[in-house]
Design an enzyme around this catalytic site. Sequence first.
Site, PDB file in Angstrom:
ATOM      1  N   TYR A   9      50.807  47.364 -57.018  1.00  0.00           N
ATOM      2  CA  TYR A   9      51.505  46.590 -57.295  1.00  0.00           C
ATOM      3  C   TYR A   9      53.364  47.142 -56.221  1.00  0.00           C
ATOM      4  O   TYR A   9      52.815  47.347 -55.739  1.00  0.00           O
ATOM      5  CB  TYR A   9      52.266  46.893 -58.588  1.00  0.00           C
ATOM      6  CG  TYR A   9      50.774  46.781 -60.113  1.00  0.00           C
ATOM      7  CD1 TYR A   9      49.328  45.718 -59.126  1.00  0.00           C
ATOM      8  CD2 TYR A   9      50.284  47.115 -61.100  1.00  0.00           C
ATOM      9  CE1 TYR A   9      48.404  45.698 -59.820  1.00  0.00           C
ATOM     10  CE2 TYR A   9      48.966  46.355 -61.623  1.00  0.00           C
ATOM     11  CZ  TYR A   9      48.496  46.473 -61.011  1.00  0.00           C
ATOM     12  OH  TYR A   9      47.247  45.456 -61.687  1.00  0.00           O
ATOM     13  N   GLU A  22       9.573  53.012 -84.414  1.00  0.00           N
ATOM     14  CA  GLU A  22       9.521  52.969 -82.921  1.00  0.00           C
ATOM     15  C   GLU A  22       8.111  52.924 -82.481  1.00  0.00           C
ATOM     16  O   GLU A  22       8.149  53.967 -82.916  1.00  0.00           O
ATOM     17  CB  GLU A  22      10.436  54.106 -82.224  1.00  0.00           C
ATOM     18  CG  GLU A  22      10.535  54.066 -81.008  1.00  0.00           C
ATOM     19  CD  GLU A  22      10.170  53.095 -79.523  1.00  0.00           C
ATOM     20  OE1 GLU A  22       9.426  52.392 -78.779  1.00  0.00           O
ATOM     21  OE2 GLU A  22      11.263  52.093 -80.334  1.00  0.00           O
TER      22      GLU A  22
END
Length: 646
Positions: free
Chosen positions: A174, A412
Amino acid sequence: MGYESLFTPFKIGNMEVKNRIGLSPMGTNSAFTNGRKDAQEIDYFIERAKGGTGILYMGCQMLNEQIAQGSMEGYLDTYTVLPSLTSVCDGCHRYGAKIVCQISPGTGRNAFPDTFGNPPISASALPSVFNPDVICHALTKEEIAQMMEGFKFAAGVASDAGFDAIEIHAHAGYLIDQFMSPVWNKRTDEYGGSPENCARFPKEIVEAIKSVVGDSMPVIFRISLDHRFEGGRTLEDSMKLLKVLEAAGVDAFDIDAGCYETLDYIFPPSYLGESCMSYVCAEARKAVSVPLINAGSHNPDSAVELIESGNVDFVNMGRALIADPYLPNKLMTGHPEDVRPCLRCNEYCIGRIWNKHTKLSCAINPQAMEEVRFEIKKTDSPKNVVVIGGGPGGMEAARVAAIEGHKVTLFEKNSKLGGVMGDICTAKFKNNIKKLTKWYTVQLEKLGVDVRLNTEITGDESILEECDNIIIGCGAVPVTPPIPGIDGNNVISILDAHRDPSLIKGEKIVICGGGASGLDGALEIASEMGKKVTVVEMLPECGKDVFFINKITLFTKLAENGVELMTNTKVVSIEENGLTVEKQDKTTETVLADTVISAFGMKPVLTTVDAVKAKYHLKTRVVGDSNKLGKIGEAVRDGFYAATSL
């Protein structure tokens, strides 16, 4: 492993921090256009202070609106921003945390041309990163002097708001970094040329801030010590800079690596592993005597290792504390198994900011930046809730519903929880997915969820009629296109390759499909099994579904491991010795393979979903791939929403 070394106090200047864990400075992209912070960002920081973080760094706030160039991180050129900043400081102080105001004079050449059509500013008249046809405006000496006045005002605002320290954002290539680095600084005046002149701009910033706050607040300097590209600043170059800045009065350095030319080091994906920037610390420790701070994909274990090495004094965690704001308290009370692990997926944090121009969130913590609105509340009227499917959507729904106080039963059909997520986490770079699957299993057990494995639901079960609510997500299975030979003995699906690596026979492996799952499979097989891998993709490019920052590292690693990518190439047929493909010009060729792996994508499994919805649509909510094909984050969010709406 013990985590005691993370919980000793340490001083930066005259500021004592209660532990060694910091929240990395990360933008949330949520401030108002007048520069003030939104309530959601205030709540976000307070939640992490409440969770035990010792020192929190706010994402960079810009000197003024013009410099911000559309960034929604707030700016520090007016007293009107003070009430919201005071709220965040007071809120963090309530929990004994320190909070740091990070100040930035802008992204410089990394910015988009601003809303007024002006080019970005920089140290020199260089091409803009995102549009090289736009040449940056080189700051004049008068503009630099004005900027120093801006830093003085911003420092006063930070002090008045109640911040404990100021951090100068000189990172990532930057604007400040552009002055400090000869690769970007081509000036011939006193702000360029020699190393001393290149350090003049940051030195003047330190002096401007110190002229206002004196020794009442430490000044921390965030800097990349290794740009990691040809011509960028090296570790050796950076050591000279550190010494100059320490002499100028910097009280601590926040150090790591990378810049926009090496963007994957600014937002490290899972492919870079844990603690990927700690390598810069040992040299810095020799160069300066002030405290050092390091970030870069740390987990609790890598944090302990780095602190105990003596090379740094604080370890900053960014995405790890987005994923679990209570990470410090969980470690401190001896419950590391309760820490929800960050996936390093970049999908909902920087991904939402960059791709969708909206605020930060988290793939596995939907409460990030919604701490108040998405608070999980204990119910006064518990319900009987059935969850069908133990993938990420089902597990999250069961977890949240149980926290709310509902009676939850999870079915499941397989012998373990996790669904596809639990199958694909075999590579080293997917270790955090494996940890997340384990975390859910532990949480469901602790919460008393009645988990029934190896149990397939058809829709006829009496429990479905008796329960109050049904949440269902039956996952997805691989797509098998009608290609001659695809059912041959030498062909396996990408899921089967993960489930049973012994099915991957021979040395030459061809993966059909260059999406995320195919490419991840290719990297795993090449790097961890040492096989020669070719990926065949019909589209002009591979990895269209891979977030572009992750793609940088992924493609680098694929190249390093000799993976060949064949794009614009269609699979015509599969034979015993390989496959026949058609190129863009309609010519065909044979690609030799010992094993062919099918990674053509996934399709939802809807048999049970449709049966349950047909009978109980008024009390059924569909989540995960059964609702819409997606990644782990989408499934988790679906499960969270379903449970919190009960």
